[in-house]
Design a protein around this motif. Structure first.
Motif, PDB file in Angstrom:
ATOM      1  N   CYS A 203      19.557  15.282 -25.567  1.00 38.19           N
ATOM      2  CA  CYS A 203      18.913  15.594 -24.295  1.00 38.19           C
ATOM      3  C   CYS A 203      17.884  16.697 -24.487  1.00 38.19           C
ATOM      4  O   CYS A 203      17.750  17.262 -25.575  1.00 38.19           O
ATOM      5  N   ASP A 204      17.177  17.040 -23.400  1.00 40.64           N
ATOM      6  CA  ASP A 204      16.258  18.169 -23.447  1.00 40.64           C
ATOM      7  C   ASP A 204      17.028  19.452 -23.112  1.00 40.64           C
ATOM      8  O   ASP A 204      18.230  19.410 -22.832  1.00 40.64           O
ATOM      9  N   ALA A 205      16.347  20.590 -23.135  1.00 38.31           N
ATOM     10  CA  ALA A 205      17.000  21.895 -22.975  1.00 38.31           C
ATOM     11  C   ALA A 205      17.754  22.039 -21.656  1.00 38.31           C
ATOM     12  O   ALA A 205      18.795  22.684 -21.607  1.00 38.31           O
ATOM     13  N   ARG A 206      17.248  21.457 -20.605  1.00 39.40           N
ATOM     14  CA  ARG A 206      17.889  21.579 -19.295  1.00 39.40           C
ATOM     15  C   ARG A 206      18.872  20.452 -19.006  1.00 39.40           C
ATOM     16  O   ARG A 206      19.551  20.463 -17.986  1.00 39.40           O
ATOM     17  N   GLY A 207      18.876  19.457 -19.870  1.00 36.28           N
ATOM     18  CA  GLY A 207      19.757  18.325 -19.646  1.00 36.28           C
ATOM     19  C   GLY A 207      19.234  17.355 -18.607  1.00 36.28           C
ATOM     20  O   GLY A 207      19.942  16.458 -18.180  1.00 36.28           O
ATOM     21  N   SER A 208      17.985  17.528 -18.204  1.00 38.04           N
ATOM     22  CA  SER A 208      17.424  16.662 -17.166  1.00 38.04           C
ATOM     23  C   SER A 208      16.933  15.332 -17.719  1.00 38.04           C
ATOM     24  O   SER A 208      16.749  14.379 -16.973  1.00 38.04           O
ATOM     25  N   LYS A 209      16.722  15.260 -19.028  1.00 38.10           N
ATOM     26  CA  LYS A 209      16.267  14.020 -19.649  1.00 38.10           C
ATOM     27  C   LYS A 209      17.137  13.742 -20.863  1.00 38.10           C
ATOM     28  O   LYS A 209      17.265  14.581 -21.758  1.00 38.10           O
ATOM     29  N   THR A 210      17.762  12.565 -20.875  1.00 34.59           N
ATOM     30  CA  THR A 210      18.576  12.184 -22.022  1.00 34.59           C
ATOM     31  C   THR A 210      17.786  11.224 -22.901  1.00 34.59           C
ATOM     32  O   THR A 210      16.894  10.528 -22.429  1.00 34.59           O
ATOM     33  N   LEU A 211      18.126  11.214 -24.176  1.00 34.72           N
ATOM     34  CA  LEU A 211      17.399  10.421 -25.163  1.00 34.72           C
ATOM     35  C   LEU A 211      18.365   9.614 -26.011  1.00 34.72           C
ATOM     36  O   LEU A 211      19.399  10.133 -26.445  1.00 34.72           O
ATOM     37  N   GLY A 212      18.050   8.366 -26.269  1.00 32.35           N
ATOM     38  CA  GLY A 212      18.845   7.551 -27.177  1.00 32.35           C
ATOM     39  C   GLY A 212      20.177   7.120 -26.604  1.00 32.35           C
ATOM     40  O   GLY A 212      20.445   7.244 -25.409  1.00 32.35           O
TER      41      GLY A 212
ATOM     42  N   ALA B  11      28.297  16.266 -16.735  1.00 33.36           N
ATOM     43  CA  ALA B  11      27.519  16.462 -17.962  1.00 33.36           C
ATOM     44  C   ALA B  11      26.977  17.885 -18.047  1.00 33.36           C
ATOM     45  O   ALA B  11      26.571  18.468 -17.040  1.00 33.36           O
ATOM     46  N   SER B  12      26.977  18.436 -19.254  1.00 31.67           N
ATOM     47  CA  SER B  12      26.480  19.794 -19.516  1.00 31.67           C
ATOM     48  C   SER B  12      25.676  19.797 -20.810  1.00 31.67           C
ATOM     49  O   SER B  12      26.180  19.338 -21.838  1.00 31.67           O
ATOM     50  N   PRO B  13      24.439  20.336 -20.800  1.00 30.74           N
ATOM     51  CA  PRO B  13      23.681  20.441 -22.045  1.00 30.74           C
ATOM     52  C   PRO B  13      24.152  21.650 -22.864  1.00 30.74           C
ATOM     53  O   PRO B  13      24.411  22.721 -22.299  1.00 30.74           O
ATOM     54  N   LEU B  14      24.294  21.464 -24.167  1.00 32.42           N
ATOM     55  CA  LEU B  14      24.739  22.533 -25.063  1.00 32.42           C
ATOM     56  C   LEU B  14      24.015  22.430 -26.394  1.00 32.42           C
ATOM     57  O   LEU B  14      23.496  21.376 -26.752  1.00 32.42           O
ATOM     58  N   TRP B  15      24.034  23.526 -27.131  1.00 27.61           N
ATOM     59  CA  TRP B  15      23.615  23.473 -28.521  1.00 27.61           C
ATOM     60  C   TRP B  15      24.714  22.776 -29.300  1.00 27.61           C
ATOM     61  O   TRP B  15      25.895  22.904 -28.969  1.00 27.61           O
ATOM     62  N   ALA B  16      24.346  22.076 -30.349  1.00 27.29           N
ATOM     63  CA  ALA B  16      25.341  21.388 -31.164  1.00 27.29           C
ATOM     64  C   ALA B  16      24.935  21.428 -32.624  1.00 27.29           C
ATOM     65  O   ALA B  16      23.754  21.509 -32.949  1.00 27.29           O
TER      66      ALA B  16
ATOM     67  N   LYS C 135      18.418  18.968 -31.133  1.00 30.70           N
ATOM     68  CA  LYS C 135      18.390  20.381 -30.762  1.00 30.70           C
ATOM     69  C   LYS C 135      19.339  20.662 -29.592  1.00 30.70           C
ATOM     70  O   LYS C 135      20.008  21.677 -29.540  1.00 30.70           O
ATOM     71  N   TYR C 136      19.388  19.739 -28.636  1.00 24.62           N
ATOM     72  CA  TYR C 136      20.264  19.874 -27.469  1.00 24.62           C
ATOM     73  C   TYR C 136      21.070  18.598 -27.300  1.00 24.62           C
ATOM     74  O   TYR C 136      20.561  17.504 -27.511  1.00 24.62           O
ATOM     75  N   VAL C 137      22.320  18.767 -26.886  1.00 23.13           N
ATOM     76  CA  VAL C 137      23.217  17.628 -26.722  1.00 23.13           C
ATOM     77  C   VAL C 137      23.894  17.723 -25.360  1.00 23.13           C
ATOM     78  O   VAL C 137      24.369  18.783 -24.957  1.00 23.13           O
ATOM     79  N   MET C 138      23.932  16.584 -24.671  1.00 19.93           N
ATOM     80  CA  MET C 138      24.614  16.487 -23.391  1.00 19.93           C
ATOM     81  C   MET C 138      26.073  16.132 -23.668  1.00 19.93           C
ATOM     82  O   MET C 138      26.368  15.105 -24.295  1.00 19.93           O
TER      83      MET C 138
END
Length: 125
Positions: free
Chosen positions: A63-72, A26-31, A11-14
């Protein structure tokens, strides 16, 4: 090895781009996935776009919506700025539904059609 296309399913990508000093930003965005590529849509005069035009190396990660937590895992890619953001906007609307439609419409009203760009990320070959 994780591909940029697989990360685009999130849903969100850093998106990580690089300053002249080499410092990562780093910036969180929709992808959205478009074939094997990851496609993002953003403001044309943003700093991430300016950095990307100078240095096309990127990293992407879920990542999550705010980019504060990255995953994988992260995936290294090559970022390409396409000044015509129409295709990316259409893909964002399809994936994100009503919220995507409202965001794209609001942006077009504020900035006009030329106010946004597509960022296309391809796997490093």
């Amino acid at each position: 090895m994780t591909t940029v296309g697989e990360i685009a399913e999130a849903k969100y990508v850093m998106l990580t781009t690089y300053r002249k000093t080499g410092e990562a930003v780093a910036s969180p965005l929709w992808a959205v996935r478009d074939g094997a590529d990851l496609v993002m849509w953003t403001v044309a005069d943003s700093w991430k776009v300016k950095r990307l035009r100078r240095d096309n190396r990127v990293l992407v990660q879920k990542c999550d919506a705010r980019g504060s937590k990255t995953l994988g895992d992260q995936a290294a890619g090559i970022g390409i700025v396409n000044d015509d953001g129409a295709r990316a906007a259409d893909l964002i609307v399809k994936k994100y539904g009503v919220l995507g439609r409202l965001t794209v419409l609001g942006s077009r009203l504020r900035r006009g059609a030329a106010g946004t760009v597509e960022i296309r990320v391809r796997d490093v070959v």
